[in-house]
Design a protein around this motif. Structure first.
Motif, PDB file in Angstrom:
ATOM      1  N   ILE A 292       5.110  -1.355   3.410  1.00  0.00           N
ATOM      2  CA  ILE A 292       4.291  -0.214   3.825  1.00  0.00           C
ATOM      3  C   ILE A 292       3.750  -0.447   5.239  1.00  0.00           C
ATOM      4  N   VAL A 293       3.295  -1.683   5.479  1.00  0.00           N
ATOM      5  CA  VAL A 293       2.750  -2.019   6.800  1.00  0.00           C
ATOM      6  C   VAL A 293       3.849  -1.956   7.875  1.00  0.00           C
ATOM      7  N   PHE A 294       5.040  -2.497   7.549  1.00  0.00           N
ATOM      8  CA  PHE A 294       6.144  -2.483   8.528  1.00  0.00           C
ATOM      9  C   PHE A 294       6.627  -1.069   8.796  1.00  0.00           C
ATOM     10  N   ALA A 295       6.671  -0.230   7.738  1.00  0.00           N
ATOM     11  CA  ALA A 295       7.149   1.147   7.925  1.00  0.00           C
ATOM     12  C   ALA A 295       6.256   1.889   8.904  1.00  0.00           C
ATOM     13  N   ALA A 296       4.971   1.498   8.959  1.00  0.00           N
ATOM     14  CA  ALA A 296       4.058   2.160   9.895  1.00  0.00           C
ATOM     15  C   ALA A 296       4.076   1.473  11.260  1.00  0.00           C
ATOM     16  N   GLY A 297       4.962   0.470  11.401  1.00  0.00           N
ATOM     17  CA  GLY A 297       5.093  -0.206  12.695  1.00  0.00           C
ATOM     18  C   GLY A 297       3.915  -1.103  13.020  1.00  0.00           C
TER      19      GLY A 297
END
Ligand code: PFF
Length: 468
Positions: A292-297
């Protein structure tokens, strides 16, 4: 009160079944340590290298110490210091060894005080997401139209509001006290038996959601690519500390829970289940949060703010963001509560057995002490502790961080080293062998780990940690 199992001493409560013991012990282990501390520590310490060493610590140090603690409790069938005293007496050794558990009881009290401060933050975020859900509706992302800095600023603005911090902390502690005051079967066991399955259900749902909507591949690569060049002394120290915190070791919590186990429970097998469940949840928590954190960059390495700041920002761009955010923090609340209950139980059991008080009275005494200490760390948030903050180990730290540091860096490793020496060298080997439920190679391996590997490795880590 549950019927006492065979082998229990008179007047002492027992878990109503082996699965109740497992759920309560897993409930103690799985908590803020898994959902908040583990992903933050993994993120700050380079991901894969930390994760691999963490697993190594759980297997070679955590698991043997866990079994040592529950077996002391089960043999003693009493609060932690009294259990050690009984093992010592039955082994014709000095009863002075009970100091290892007295230190643990005190450390559990210290951890409880700051654990409930973080528990208060969790309640705050449940409120934030609930009101957001009300405003933005079911399907949209969380915090529609609000700037990322705004969402990130929620935590610092809470920190700036001492009154609210103290109020939330007391609220979380009050719920913990309520369940502990009701006793083993209708309080502690009740929370574990109802909340842990609910926790696992929500946890599974959110992990699957994270895997499908987030950047799962990047998270897997981040957590499981072992780059050995990143395995520094500092990373190893962080990993062993995290393993102890996560398995609730070195602070009498597992001894206290072991004391409510009956003679039929195979402690070797049960310890294996507890350690596997706790480690599984920690790894899966990483696989729920990082996608989730990576998907938001966003960055993985921001530390403690990962769960309370990055994740809420990430929920902004996710479908059903407010709903998932709310479900996430409710789930964390359940996990934290089943852990805080065990932190309060360790000192409470000692107080009511030692001073022959009613359980609710002992709960109020210990809870009030933790409330005062917790309120001080909430109120003086960010203010270096006079005197203590000038020591190298606690340079410039506020009360919250001093309590965290002193328990994780001193009490937990020292308690565990003494436990290993006591179980491996001092206690009667026949008594220990009867309790541990292991045989053959497993038994010999466990004994070698407890006698040699754990105390030596822990002593080295302790020295490096204190001097490095
Ligand atoms: N294991 C808990 C967690 O990971 O959040 C914290 C904890 C509970 C530590 C109970 C120590 C303890 F006795």
């Amino acid at each position: 009160m549950a019927a006492a199992g065979s082998g229990a001493r008179a007047g002492h409560e027992n878990w109503s079944s082996r699965s109740a013991f497992i759920l309560a012990a897993v409930g103690s282990a799985v908590g803020l340590g898994n959902m908040w501390r583990f992903p933050a520590e993994a993120g700050e310490n380079g991901g894969g290298a930390f994760v691999l060493f963490y697993i190594f610590c759980v297997l070679l140090i955590g698991l043997p110490v866990l079994l040592s603690e529950v077996l002391i409790g089960r043999h003693g069938q009493a609060n932690a210091p009294e259990s050690v005293r009984r093992v010592a007496r039955d082994s014709k050794a000095s009863e002075g060894w009970s100091v290892l558990a007295s230190m643990g009881v005190f450390a559990a009290f210290l951890i409880l005080s700051f654990y409930c401060v973080v528990g208060g933050w969790v309640i705050y975020y449940i409120g934030v997401f609930a009101s957001d859900l009300f405003q933005t509706g079911l399907t949209g992302g969380a915090f529609e139209g609000r700037a990322a800095e705004d969402i990130e600023g929620l935590l610092p603005s809470l920190f700036g509001n001492g009154g609210l911090m103290v109020g939330l902390n007391l609220g979380f502690l009050a719920v913990t006290m309520f369940f502990v005051s009701r006793g083993v079967s209708s309080g502690i066991e009740w929370v574990a038996v109802y909340l842990m399955p609910l926790f696992f259900l929500l946890f599974l749902g959110i992990t699957i959601y994270g895997a499908f909507t987030g950047n799962f591949n990047e998270a897997v690569a981040y957590l499981f690519t072992f780059d050995f060049s990143k395995l520094t002394g500092e990373v190893m120290l962080a990993a062993v500390g995290q393993a102890f915190f996560s398995l609730s070791l070195g602070v009498a919590g597992m001894m206290t829970y072991g004391a409510y186990a009956n003679r039929e429970t195979n402690l070797g097998e049960t310890s294996g289940i507890i350690a596997s469940a706790d480690t599984g949840v920690a790894l899966l928590a990483g696989l729920a949060i990082f996608p989730i954190v990576f998907a938001a960059g966003l960055s993985a390495s921001i530390g403690p703010g990962l769960m309370f700041q990055s994740l809420p920002i990430a929920f902004q761009a996710m479908p059903f963001g407010s709903l998932i955010g709310l479900a996430f923090f409710i789930m964390v609340f359940f996990a934290a509560l089943t852990s805080s209950v065990s932190l309060l139980e360790a000192p409470t059991a000692w107080v009511f057995e030692k001073f022959k008080l009613a359980r609710p009275v002992a709960t109020i005494i210990v809870g009030t002490g933790a409330a005062v200490l917790g309120a001080l760390s909430g109120w003086f948030w960010g203010a270096p502790v006079p005197g203590v903050a000038s020591l190298a180990l606690f340079e410039g730290q506020d009360l919250f961080n001093v309590l965290d540091g002193v328990t994780a860096k001193l009490f937990m490793p020292i308690g565990a080293i003494l436990t290993c020496i006591f179980v491996g060298w001092i206690a009667d080997a026949r008594l220990i062998d009867k309790e541990n439920g292991l045989d053959g190679v497993l038994h010999q391996t466990w004994r070698a780990l407890v006698r040699y590997v754990c105390p030596i490795v822990l002593a080295v880590i302790l020295v490096v940690g204190l001097t490095g």
